[in-house]
Design a protein around this motif. Structure first.
Motif, PDB file in Angstrom:
ATOM      1  N   THR A 170       0.833  -1.211   0.000  1.00 10.69           N
ATOM      2  CA  THR A 170       0.000   0.000   0.000  1.00 10.69           C
ATOM      3  C   THR A 170       0.863   1.255   0.000  1.00 10.69           C
ATOM      4  N   MET A 171       1.950   1.237   0.778  1.00 10.89           N
ATOM      5  CA  MET A 171       2.858   2.389   0.809  1.00 10.89           C
ATOM      6  C   MET A 171       3.524   2.594  -0.546  1.00 10.89           C
ATOM      7  N   VAL A 172       3.854   1.496  -1.218  1.00 11.92           N
ATOM      8  CA  VAL A 172       4.461   1.631  -2.554  1.00 11.92           C
ATOM      9  C   VAL A 172       3.498   2.348  -3.493  1.00 11.92           C
ATOM     10  N   VAL A 173       2.228   1.957  -3.444  1.00 10.51           N
ATOM     11  CA  VAL A 173       1.237   2.579  -4.321  1.00 10.51           C
ATOM     12  C   VAL A 173       1.067   4.057  -3.987  1.00 10.51           C
ATOM     13  N   ILE A 174       0.989   4.367  -2.694  1.00 12.53           N
ATOM     14  CA  ILE A 174       0.792   5.780  -2.275  1.00 12.53           C
ATOM     15  C   ILE A 174       1.977   6.630  -2.716  1.00 12.53           C
ATOM     16  N   GLN A 175       3.193   6.137  -2.496  1.00 13.07           N
ATOM     17  CA  GLN A 175       4.370   6.933  -2.827  1.00 13.07           C
ATOM     18  C   GLN A 175       4.581   7.042  -4.334  1.00 13.07           C
ATOM     19  N   GLU A 176       4.085   6.064  -5.085  1.00  9.74           N
ATOM     20  CA  GLU A 176       4.186   6.169  -6.535  1.00  9.74           C
ATOM     21  C   GLU A 176       3.228   7.205  -7.099  1.00  9.74           C
ATOM     22  N   ASN A 177       2.149   7.486  -6.394  1.00  7.28           N
ATOM     23  CA  ASN A 177       1.137   8.406  -6.891  1.00  7.28           C
ATOM     24  C   ASN A 177       1.134   9.751  -6.173  1.00  7.28           C
ATOM     25  N   VAL A 178       1.762   9.828  -5.026  1.00  8.58           N
ATOM     26  CA  VAL A 178       1.869  11.093  -4.299  1.00  8.58           C
ATOM     27  C   VAL A 178       3.340  11.330  -3.979  1.00  8.58           C
ATOM     28  N   ASP A 179       3.933  12.394  -4.542  1.00 10.00           N
ATOM     29  CA  ASP A 179       5.347  12.710  -4.314  1.00 10.00           C
ATOM     30  C   ASP A 179       5.457  13.510  -3.019  1.00 10.00           C
ATOM     31  N   ILE A 180       5.579  12.788  -1.912  1.00 13.59           N
ATOM     32  CA  ILE A 180       5.618  13.450  -0.593  1.00 13.59           C
ATOM     33  C   ILE A 180       6.826  14.369  -0.469  1.00 13.59           C
ATOM     34  N   PRO A 181       8.045  13.981  -0.893  1.00 12.80           N
ATOM     35  CA  PRO A 181       9.168  14.935  -0.814  1.00 12.80           C
ATOM     36  C   PRO A 181       8.919  16.206  -1.612  1.00 12.80           C
ATOM     37  N   ALA A 199      -4.949  13.965  -2.764  1.00 13.66           N
ATOM     38  CA  ALA A 199      -4.336  13.822  -4.089  1.00 13.66           C
ATOM     39  C   ALA A 199      -4.134  12.356  -4.469  1.00 13.66           C
ATOM     40  N   ILE A 200      -4.330  11.451  -3.496  1.00 11.07           N
ATOM     41  CA  ILE A 200      -4.168  10.029  -3.817  1.00 11.07           C
ATOM     42  C   ILE A 200      -5.329   9.606  -4.704  1.00 11.07           C
ATOM     43  N   PRO A 201      -5.050   9.159  -5.906  1.00 10.62           N
ATOM     44  CA  PRO A 201      -6.142   8.808  -6.821  1.00 10.62           C
ATOM     45  C   PRO A 201      -6.707   7.420  -6.511  1.00 10.62           C
ATOM     46  N   ALA A 202      -7.810   7.098  -7.133  1.00  9.55           N
ATOM     47  CA  ALA A 202      -8.380   5.747  -7.035  1.00  9.55           C
ATOM     48  C   ALA A 202      -7.569   4.849  -7.962  1.00  9.55           C
ATOM     49  N   VAL A 203      -6.567   4.207  -7.369  1.00 14.47           N
ATOM     50  CA  VAL A 203      -5.601   3.455  -8.166  1.00 14.47           C
ATOM     51  C   VAL A 203      -6.084   2.025  -8.352  1.00 14.47           C
ATOM     52  N   GLY A 219       9.272  12.201   7.944  1.00  8.77           N
ATOM     53  CA  GLY A 219       8.299  12.156   9.035  1.00  8.77           C
ATOM     54  C   GLY A 219       6.884  11.943   8.522  1.00  8.77           C
ATOM     55  N   ILE A 220       6.574  12.626   7.401  1.00  9.94           N
ATOM     56  CA  ILE A 220       5.233  12.442   6.827  1.00  9.94           C
ATOM     57  C   ILE A 220       5.064  11.011   6.324  1.00  9.94           C
ATOM     58  N   VAL A 221       6.123  10.469   5.683  1.00  7.90           N
ATOM     59  CA  VAL A 221       6.062   9.084   5.213  1.00  7.90           C
ATOM     60  C   VAL A 221       5.842   8.129   6.386  1.00  7.90           C
ATOM     61  N   THR A 222       6.566   8.388   7.493  1.00 10.33           N
ATOM     62  CA  THR A 222       6.411   7.551   8.689  1.00 10.33           C
ATOM     63  C   THR A 222       5.000   7.655   9.242  1.00 10.33           C
ATOM     64  N   LEU A 223       4.452   8.873   9.246  1.00 11.98           N
ATOM     65  CA  LEU A 223       3.095   9.065   9.736  1.00 11.98           C
ATOM     66  C   LEU A 223       2.080   8.332   8.861  1.00 11.98           C
ATOM     67  N   VAL A 224       2.286   8.426   7.544  1.00 12.77           N
ATOM     68  CA  VAL A 224       1.374   7.731   6.629  1.00 12.77           C
ATOM     69  C   VAL A 224       1.467   6.223   6.838  1.00 12.77           C
TER      70      VAL A 224
END
Length: 466
Positions: A111-122, A233-237, A155-160
């Motif tokens: 799930t984290m891989v999908v979120i980070q691929e679609n939302v550029d947190i940095p 911003a996370i789309p329906a992937v 920190g945001i990634v850790t929180l997510v």
């Protein structure tokens, strides 16, 4: 005059009956031997009917072997039918995966891989910092804010991740997972039928995937509720995790209808072959033992095959697709019911073999049966002396003892054949209760010639009554 007690008379009656039975057997054996040695017997006895030839014995062996070979296939077919047609059974099989720690970690990681691929947190963090510095911060503050970009993003990634992990390990996720299983059971059937819109996707190479879209949607809403507005911003992937790969699955799809039908009748066909092998045998007691041992051996092969298959399956799954621990858990979950049924049938086969041996015309079982009968007689006589008697009911039970024994065996067999799920405990308790019922029937039956309790002692000589 000398008098005998009831117990003495009963012992003499039993001894006379045993002697008479022995004499009858001796006479019958002599007549058969005489008729066999001379076609023109002076006694005029007809030649005894010849037993079945070796052809029947060969047919019995073939039927038993076919039944034993079909038994594992019937086991798998019965499991497939349950998984493809019984929603409760399907959910009961797969729902525990939602509470397995290894599976939860795997789902969280994916799930984290999908979120980070679609939302550029940095990038989002950098834009926020750049927006602040553009307001006119000093050089020192700007450098400090620039240095915080990396830690803030991490920190945001850790929180997510913490939010995702908390949801996946919660009871709410387990309930959502179970409900999704119920709803998607029809999708599994659609998958086996090749429906491209099925939630469970089976590719042409046999890879099996589970969609993450429902989980990502739940996590997205959870993050928004916690004030992390960027989660909007996370789309329906439409993303699928590959959880297994089996090149035989496309073939299973092709024979889906046959698998469902075979699950209903193949176990009975295997049982019919085994029973037919016993019926046509020259020595049915020996054939019964052989059929039971063959069935137990077939189930032992199945149990060993599952043990080997677990290692092969875990080693064949690429770590890039699924961690070894998760692969082992999935295989164990998938085969748990089949392994339990195989062990139960294994125990049943051994039990039937033992019962067949005990009831067969072999020297040791005959002595054991005589010993058990004498023990039952002793218990019954003790009860009679204490005033406990079954009277006319016991006499009727003695006359109908064969029917009562068959009824007990049929009921025990019906429990094993029709009660599902079949478990080792069910087999053991059914056998224990059946043996207990047979023992009670042996004790409470009242053979003819037994005196009523409390009756006066009988004289030995005719003049003793006067």
């Amino acid at each position: 005059m000398a008098r005998l007690t009831n117990a003495d008379l009963q012992q003499r009656i039993l001894a006379l009956e045993a002697e008479n039975e022995s004499l009858r057997e001796s006479v019958a054996a002599a007549e058969v031997a005489l008729a066999a040695s001379s076609p023109d017997s002076p006694l005029g006895s007809p030649r005894p009917r010849k037993g079945r030839g070796w052809g029947w014995a060969l047919l019995s062996v073939v039927l038993v072997l076919v039944g034993a070979l079909l038994a594992p296939a019937g086991l798998v077919a019965g499991w497939a039918k349950t998984q493809l047609t019984d929603t409760d059974g399907f959910v009961a099989t797969y729902a525990p995966l939602a509470r397995d720690a290894g599976v939860q970690t795997f789902i969280t990681d994916q799930t984290m891989v999908v979120i980070q691929e679609n939302v550029d947190i940095p990038a989002i963090t950098s834009d926020v910092v750049d927006g602040i510095t553009s307001l006119g911060t000093g050089p020192a503050a700007t450098r400090a804010l620039e240095a915080l970009k990396g830690p803030a993003a991490q920190g945001i990634v850790t929180l997510v991740r913490s939010s995702v992990q908390g949801f996946v390990s919660s009871d709410a996720f387990a309930q959502v997972f179970e409900q999704a299983l119920r709803v998607s059971h029809q999708q599994l059937v659609a998958t086996m039928q090749g429906d491209r819109n099925a939630a469970l996707a089976v590719a042409s190479d046999g890879s099996i995937g589970v969609q993450l879209a429902p989980i990502i949607a739940q996590v997205r809403q959870l993050l928004i509720d916690q004030g992390l507005t960027f989660a909007s911003a996370i789309p329906a992937v439409d993303y699928t995790i590959t959880i297994a790969q089996d090149t035989s699955l496309p073939t299973v799809q092709a024979f889906y209808g046959l698998a469902v039908s075979a699950g209903a009748w193949l176990p009975w066909i295997a049982l019919l072959f085994l029973a037919a092998g016993v019926v046509v045998a020259r020595r049915r007691s020996t054939a019964l033992i052989a059929a039971a041992v063959a069935l137990a051996a077939a189930m032992l092969v199945v149990v060993v095959a599952f043990a080997v298959g677990a290692s092969v399956f875990t080693a064949s799954v690429s770590p890039s697709i699924m961690p070894a621990g998760v692969a082992s858990t999935v295989f164990a979950t998938l085969t748990q019911s089949m392994q339990g049924t195989a062990v139960a049938v294994l125990v049943l086969g051994l039990a039937v073999a033992v019962v067949g041996w005990l009831g067969g015309p072999f020297p040791v079982p005959r002595r054991l049966r005589r010993f058990a009968a004498s023990g039952a007689d002793a218990v019954r006589r003790a009860g009679e002396r204490a005033g406990l008697t079954t009277g006319a009911v016991g006499s009727w039970m003695h006359r109908q003892r064969l029917l009562l024994r068959v009824a007990a065996a049929v009921i025990a067999a019906a429990v094993v054949l029709f009660v599902r799920p079949l478990s080792l405990g069910l087999i053991v308790w059914t056998l224990v209760l059946a043996v207990l019922v047979l023992a009670i029937l042996e004790v409470v039956q009242r053979p003819p010639g037994e005196a009523d309790p409390g009756s006066d002692d009988l004289p030995v000589e005719e003049g003793a009554a006067s």
